[in-house]
Design an enzyme around this catalytic site. Structure first.
Site, mmCIF file in Angstrom:
data_model
loop_
_atom_site.group_PDB
_atom_site.id
_atom_site.type_symbol
_atom_site.label_atom_id
_atom_site.label_comp_id
_atom_site.label_asym_id
_atom_site.label_seq_id
_atom_site.Cartn_x
_atom_site.Cartn_y
_atom_site.Cartn_z
ATOM 1 C CG ASP A 137 -2.306 0.498 0.923
ATOM 2 O OD1 ASP A 137 -2.387 1.835 0.574
ATOM 3 O OD2 ASP A 137 -3.273 -0.201 0.994
ATOM 4 C CG HIS A 197 -5.045 3.873 0.342
ATOM 5 N ND1 HIS A 197 -4.701 2.507 0.417
ATOM 6 C CD2 HIS A 197 -6.334 3.999 -0.137
ATOM 7 C CE1 HIS A 197 -5.527 1.908 -0.323
ATOM 8 N NE2 HIS A 197 -6.594 2.919 -0.895
ATOM 9 C CB SER A 514 -8.817 0.865 -0.932
ATOM 10 O OG SER A 514 -8.185 0.851 -2.040
#
Ligand SMILES: *[C@@H]1O[C@H](CO)[C@@H](O)[C@H](O)[C@H]1NC(C)=O
Ligand SMILES: *[C@@H]1O[C@H](CO)[C@@H](O)[C@H](O)[C@H]1NC(C)=O
Ligand SMILES: *[C@@H]1O[C@H](CO)[C@@H](O)[C@H](O)[C@H]1NC(C)=O
Ligand SMILES: *[C@@H]1O[C@H](CO)[C@@H](O)[C@H](O)[C@H]1NC(C)=O
Ligand SMILES: *[C@@H]1O[C@H](CO)[C@@H](O)[C@H](O)[C@H]1NC(C)=O
Ligand SMILES: *[C@@H]1O[C@H](CO)[C@@H](O)[C@H](O)[C@H]1NC(C)=O
Ligand SMILES: *[C@@H]1O[C@H](CO)[C@@H](O)[C@H](O)[C@H]1NC(C)=O
Length: 718
Positions: A137, A197, A514
């Site tokens: 990620d 994220h 996600s």
């Protein structure tokens, strides 16, 4: 309109960063797949340099062009090549394929309660703490409460990972970063997450419990991962560059290699690409195949490119492909008008309720001309375009009443000033009031959490099947919560996606496949703590056949949007029967689609026997799907095998649900097991008349022994 949080984010990036005039780079990155298995002749970087030298005719140039060598997930390398060099290399001996490196994108809590995993659910913490999840990620922000390590011992003995430029503890036990892109980075080169994220996804899988977590007071509750005792290894492959956010395939593959070598138990990949490559030769598909061989399940995002057909990403059959669905908690902000009328809309408005009623003005006229100027200051503005929103912020508007349906599809909007996002019909009523009233005023309320009885519904942005290259395998496999998810966030990342946002918080609410992917990863790890010996396909089958069915009435794309349904980790602990898709099954399927040479490359097996090739629908998969010709009678036979993991002596009976016009028969209809791990065969035969082009038929098969139900959707489309 397939707008998503991510797209919005990218849009902003492009708004505010001007592309530098790119000096014409004659070379681009290619992934080169070479012959031979991992231990073989073409697996070393010196062998790769040799191959490159033959093409570039200069050893200096060869080593400059070479980026990575791969020998764990496949044999091959990444290199910068001109078009001519690429052509030459493609025809070189021992080279199977040369494919351009793709660009990937990030597919941007009460959620675990919604899935039935309460804080008091039974756990085997001892085993859980021996599990390591590799998260590919945007890195991780250590030091957050979610990543504290109290109660955790040192990393499991099998762990071989490292911590590069990051201070690890007993929760975050690994960190590596990879960047070989051409654009200059707009952040430091380290594992530290400046985007947020990666922190969000990692904490969703394995974050520690944090009480009283909220996003500036919204969505308050206990935040935690699915397996709070498991360990995290962060592999940073996604970066902010001066030209925008990117994750490069060659970096992703290098991280994949390291993660497998380091000893992770599962991989969570909330990354997808809409540059569809003729999948099975797709680095991620190949890498996850080798991971699967080593007992590592790859859970990946179905992508945020929905709702159009064939937008699903990461669709290889050995990957757990996860779509996003809504949760039963909705965040709504209220607008009250001076005349007492009220409207509610999906909004993340963490600002306190406005202290009084403020003047409302229109931000755009009927011809979309913007009416916002300095006199808009301290007023509430009704508007639609992002341009207007930015201007309203600039001139110091009090709040916005936003028709955000096209920007935030199926998810709550987020703003850096008080805001209520309403649907178009509500906005039209507000406009009418403003136009007809002498002194129009309104008050925007802080968001509240309300129960949403319609959940779970598939999010509009979630990638839809079929996978173009394998139309007879149903994808996505499953859905998990991916709308308005609260999880830990990087303190370096802004709290909204708007420019000049100065707020930072240890939590944030975001949406995307996600966010769904790490829920599935966490669920899979939870199952693994109770059944450490189960293979990736057995865990996958357990999750899929126990998923809660979703309705085609409420989700018009039916199985193309939700696969086998909504994930249920508790039920998956006791699946009864599983569809054990073995390596041989996958290989036999690949043999029908690809040259033997490529099958060898993917399987890493030099002695592939392709004499038993099977069609995709004949593979022992937990779902059954086939693409048939329109307007023609059809018959499809799905041979399947199930393994008994329930009671030794058990009798399972088949129940079929099918709409009229389609006949589904199962042979035999009763399976009598005498022992555990016994495998029995059966066949499902589906026949029907003429389907119209585009017509879809949803049927299902359930095996039941009176206690356990083992459900497979049967999905036929023309
Ligand atoms: C650690 O950070 C330094 C400075 O940013 C960088 O030069 C170095 O390459 C990094 N090391 C690793 C292993 O990433
Ligand atoms: C949460 O906050 C409330 C009030 O601020 C407090 O009473 C409670 O103990 C806190 N709970 C946790 C788990 O920290
Ligand atoms: C629009 O929002 C209002 C609440 O403000 C709600 O009553 C109405 O059902 C919504 N309309 C549609 C088409 O969703
Ligand atoms: C601001 O916009 C309004 C509405 O378009 C207009 O009536 C007003 O004259 C403008 N004021 C200034 C200072 O430009
Ligand atoms: C608002 O006023 C400022 C300063 O008086 C001026 O610089 C700016 O251009 C004005 N903005 C708009 C949108 O009219
Ligand atoms: C491949 O499999 C078939 C059928 O199982 C067998 O007859 C044949 O001998 C095998 N070939 C090789 C080269 O192993
Ligand atoms: C699944 O099949 C593989 C390969 O035949 C076998 O090794 C494994 O034990 C099977 N798993 C179960 C749970 O039966």
């Amino acid at each position: 309109m397939a707008s998503t949080c991510l797209l919005l984010l990218l849009t902003f990036f492009f708004f505010f960063f001007v592309f530098p005039a790119d000096a014409e780079s004659p070379r681009q990155v290619y992934i080169v797949y070479t012959d031979g298995v991992s231990a073989g002749k073409y697996a070393t970087s010196s062998a790769h340099l040799e191959i490159l030298e033959q093409v570039l005719e200069d050893s200096n140039e060869a080593s400059e062009s070479h980026i990575y060598s791969y020998n764990e997930i496949f044999t091959g390398f990444a290199a910068r090549l001109t078009n001519a060099e690429k052509q030459k290399l493609a025809s070189a001996q021992n080279v199977v394929a040369v494919l351009p490196g793709r660009k990937f994108q990030l597919q941007t809590t009460r959620s675990w309660d919604f899935l039935g995993l309460s804080t008091t659910v039974k756990r085997i913490s001892q085993v859980e703490s021996n599990l390591i999840v590799g998260v590919l990620d945007s890195g991780i922000w250590p030091g957050l409460e979610s990543f504290r390590d109290d109660g955790l011992g040192p990393p499991p003995k099998k762990w071989k990972g490292v911590c590069h430029n990051i201070t690890c503890n007993n929760k975050i036990i690994g960190g590596r970063s990879y960047y070989t892109g051409d654009q200059p980075l707009a952040e430091e080169r380290s594992v530290i997450d400046t985007d947020g994220h990666g922190t969000h996804t990692a904490s969703t899988v394995a974050g520690m419990e944090v009480g009283n977590a909220s996003f500036f007071g919204l969505a308050e509750g206990t935040a935690r991962g699915g397996v709070p005792s498991a360990r995290i290894a962060a592999y940073k492959v996604c970066w902010k560059t001066i030209a925008g956010a990117t994750c490069e395939e060659q970096d992703l593959l290098a991280a994949f290699e390291d993660a497998i070598k380091d000893g992770v138990d599962m991989l969570s990949v909330s990354i997808g690409s809409n540059e569809t490559k003729e999948y099975p030769i797709d680095g991620l598909a190949v890498g996850s195949f080798r991971a699967m061989k080593k007992g590592i399940l790859t859970s990946a995002a179905a992508g945020n490119y929905g709702p159009h057909p064939s937008t699903v990403t990461n669709g290889a059959p050995w990957i757990l492909t996860v779509g996003a669905s809504s949760m039963d908690r909705k965040l709504l902000a209220k607008l009250e008008l001076g005349n007492g009328q009220t409207f509610m809309g999906d909004s993340i408005n963490f600002f306190p309720t406005q202290r009084s009623f403020y003047t409302i003005q229109l931000g755009e006229d009927d011809n979309k001309k913007i009416l916002i100027n300095n006199s808009t200051k301290r007023k509430n503005v009704v508007l639609k375009s992002i341009k207007s929103v930015l201007l309203a912020i600039k001139v110091g508007a009090r709040g916005v009443i936003w028709d955000a349906e096209e920007v935030f599809v199926n998810q709550a909007c987020q703003l850096p000033l008080p805001g209520a996002c309403l649907n178009t019909s509500a906005i039209n009523k507000v406009k009418k009031y403003v136009i007809k009233t002498k002194n129009p005023v309104g008050k925007i309320y802080k968001s509240i959490s309300v129960h949403d009885p319609t959940a779970p519904l598939v999010a509009s942005f979630s990638g839809r099947g079929p996978v173009k290259v394998t139309p007879n395998i149903l994808k996505p496999d499953i859905t998990a919560p991916g709308v308005d998810i609260l999880a830990a966030y990087s303190l370096k990342a802004p709290s909204t996606d708007f420019p000049d946002e100065k707020r930072h918080a240890p939590f944030k609410i975001i949406s995307g496949t996600s966010m769904a992917c790490p829920h599935a990863t966490g669920a899979a790890l939870y199952v693994k703590t109770f059944h450490p010996s189960w293979s990736p396909s057995v865990i996958k089958s357990a999750l899929m056949t126990t998923a809660t069915p979703m309705s085609a009435k409420e989700n018009p794309d039916a199985e193309f949007s939700y696969g086998s349904g909504h994930i249920n980790p508790l039920k998956a602990l006791n699946p009864g029967l599983v569809y054990n898709t073995t390596e041989i099954d996958y290989v036999n399927f690949l043999c029908s689609e690809l040259p033997t040479k490529v099958v060898k490359l993917i399987s890493g097996d030099d002695v592939v026997n392709c004499s038993n090739s099977i069609n995709a629908y004949e593979m022992n998969y937990p779902t059954m799907s086939a693409n048939v010709e329109p307007k023609k009678p059809f018959t499809v036979k799905f041979p399947r095998r199930v393994t008994n993991l329930g009671q030794p002596n058990s009798v399972y009976k088949a129940t079929v649900q099918s709409p009229s016009g389609v006949r589904v028969s199962v042979n035999p209809e009763v399976l009598a097991f005498k022992s555990l791990e016994q495998e029995l065969k059966f066949q499902v035969r589906v026949s029907g008349g003429k389907l119209e082009a585009g017509e879809k038929v949803s049927a299902s098969l359930v095996w039941s022994d009176g206690k356990q139900s083992v459900r497979s959707p049967i999905f036929i489309y023309a």
